[in-house]
Design a protein around this motif. Structure first.
Motif, short mmCIF file in Angstrom:
data_model
loop_
_atom_site.label_atom_id
_atom_site.label_comp_id
_atom_site.label_asym_id
_atom_site.label_seq_id
_atom_site.Cartn_x
_atom_site.Cartn_y
_atom_site.Cartn_z
N ARG A 1 4.76 -10.26 44.51
CA ARG A 1 5.55 -11.44 44.47
C ARG A 1 5.62 -12.02 42.80
O ARG A 1 6.17 -12.87 42.65
CB ARG A 1 4.82 -12.63 45.18
CG ARG A 1 5.04 -12.43 46.82
CD ARG A 1 4.47 -14.01 47.35
NE ARG A 1 5.38 -15.05 46.97
CZ ARG A 1 5.14 -16.34 46.63
NH1 ARG A 1 3.84 -16.42 46.97
NH2 ARG A 1 5.73 -17.11 46.37
N LYS B 1 9.82 -15.42 47.11
CA LYS B 1 9.88 -14.72 48.29
C LYS B 1 8.55 -14.97 48.86
O LYS B 1 7.51 -15.13 48.32
CB LYS B 1 10.26 -13.41 47.88
CG LYS B 1 11.93 -13.04 47.51
CD LYS B 1 12.08 -11.59 47.82
CE LYS B 1 13.51 -11.30 47.63
NZ LYS B 1 13.79 -9.98 47.37
N THR C 1 12.39 -13.43 52.99
CA THR C 1 12.88 -14.84 52.37
C THR C 1 11.86 -15.70 53.14
O THR C 1 11.67 -16.91 52.50
CB THR C 1 14.40 -15.14 52.69
OG1 THR C 1 14.56 -14.51 53.77
CG2 THR C 1 15.24 -14.36 51.65
#
Ligand code: AMP
Ligand code: GLY
Length: 420
Positions: free
Chosen positions: A297, A324, A387
């Motif tokens: 991430r 995300k 997402t």
């Protein structure tokens, strides 16, 4: 920059994956590494606890920067040894690593500085420990002082279970159990809170949560971690600020004042209780598998952040994150966390890793001729971005379904808690 990563688990694969992609890295080694890490770094057969071997290797190979993954070499003083040989190293000194290495040290520090944690008492005599738990109306948590590879903690719901735990730990662990910490049983949701700390500045990383029990629905014995997700919705921005202010900052200030400043990753295991966040434990390194969801991430280059941590220059540092979610599902050999066989062949890894937003981190793997074989308990960390947590979860399990490994298993509910 010539970099050496120490360790050979999924955490170290994630570290190598990010460091290999850094424009600052000219050459990457990993000791001892594994079959997956070998795709990112040159693996050298030196185990993480061979301090002499690691220092000698770093000197003779002109290593500029060493990143230490696991706790054992940190507690044993690897960073002190490297730094006194003139080699920059990421991770705390042995004195600072006591935050993880000694539960009694950590609890005493909390008491002295008013850091919220479970009430506790420390015993060297098992009989006194038993008298203490019998004086309580309800259950408690019995912990062996010192590193015990996650096995030194028993959450005892009743007094009888606590007494049995004291007997069990004293017999099982021998010398490591001579000091027992008996804690109040906290109730709430757990979260993993990681921060980079350069001696004074605390720079929080994204939040994460792991799954410690071996079975779906949090059943069965504790493990090193069967999966993780990030972010952890239970830790809001306001809660994160409170954790830094009430828990991490006072700890970092106390360590610096004592002349043992903490540099490295400080990972607070938290219980979010109805009275607010309380510290369960400190770890002085990245969590594993949490590392395998935090690093994918991270939008910023990891290597300069680690160097700034070592150099005491985090005050001006900013980290950027992808907007995300990430989910990591651990695949382990059937039998783990008990005894398990070694050497079973794993197929389908390329098919799994070729799915969009999926990275298969290796933990206990080795290459034997053209095969990848399982060599450990926790073997793979199948990580996906999405997402939403739900999307990342679906993608991670699609990847797992492409892995052909009859001797392996995984939990089927990783991420469900956060996506429900
Ligand atoms: P530790 O290694 O100290 O983090 O303990 C391992 C696990 O035991 C934690 O992740 C918790 O699930 C549980 N645990 C530890 N201390 C407590 C406590 N005081 N109350 C409730 N659960 C605890
Ligand atoms: N996932 C828990 C740990 O790394 O200690």
């Amino acid at each position: 920059m010539r970099v050496l990563v120490v360790g050979g688990g999924g955490r170290e694969h994630a570290l190598c994956w990010a460091i290999a992609a850094s424009p600052l890295c000219d050459k990457l080694y990993c000791a001892p590494g594994n079959a997956g890490i070998a795709q990112e770094a040159e693996c050298v057969p030196i185990v993480a606890t061979d301090l002499d071997g690691l220092v000698a290797f770093a000197r003779s190979n002109r290593i500029d920067f060493v990143v230490v993954g696991p706790e054992a070499p940190l507690v044993a003083g690897l960073v002190d040894r490297l730094e006194s040989s003139g080699i920059k190293a990421f991770g705390p000194s042995a004195a600072a690593a006591r935050l993880e290495g000694s539960k009694a040290f950590m609890k005493d520090l909390c008491r002295q500085h008013g850091i919220p944690t479970a009430a506790y008492a420390t015993f060297t005599d098992p009989l006194a420990a038993k008298a203490h738990v019998r004086s309580k109306a309800s259950g408690c948590v019995v912990k062996a002082d010192g590193l015990a590879a996650g096995k030194g903690v028993v959450v005892a719901a009743t007094v009888a279970a606590a007494v049995a735990a004291i007997d069990g730990l004293t017999h099982e662990l021998g010398a490591a159990a001579t000091t027992l910490v008996i804690e109040e049983l906290l109730v709430g949701e757990e979260a993993s809170f990681h921060a980079l700390v350069d001696g004074t500045t605390v720079l929080p990383l994204a939040t994460a949560q792991d799954y410690k029990r071996v079975g779906d629905g949090d059943r069965g014995p504790n493990t090193g971690g069967m999966g993780a997700y990030s972010p952890a919705p239970v830790v809001s921005d306001a809660m994160a600020a409170e954790v830094v202010k009430r828990i991490l900052k006072p700890t970092v200030t106390a360590m610096a004042t004592a002349g043992t400043p903490f540099r490295g990753v400080l990972y607070a295991g938290l219980m979010i209780t109805h009275e607010g966040p309380k510290l369960l434990e400190y770890n002085v390194r990245f969590g594993d598998p949490e590392c395998q969801v935090l690093i994918p991430r991270m939008m910023s280059d990891l290597l300069p952040a680690l160097v700034a941590t070592r150099d005491g220059e985090l005050a001006k540092f900013h980290l950027r994150w992808w907007d995300k979610a990430a989910v990591c599902v651990v695949m382990a050999t059937t039998g783990y966390p008990g005894a398990y066989p070694k050497g079973s062949v794993i197929r389908g890894l390329d098919a799994a890793g070729s799915l969009p937003d999926v990275t298969v981190f290796h933990a206990g793997t080795a290459r034997v001729d053209d095969d990848i074989v399982a060599q450990g308990g926790r073997v793979l960390g199948v990580t996906a971005l999405g997402t939403t947590i739900r999307g990342a979860q679906a993608q991670a399990y699609s990847a797992i379904d492409r892995i052909d490994w009859p001797e392996g298993f995984c939990r089927r509910d990783i991420g469900r808690r956060a996506s429900a």
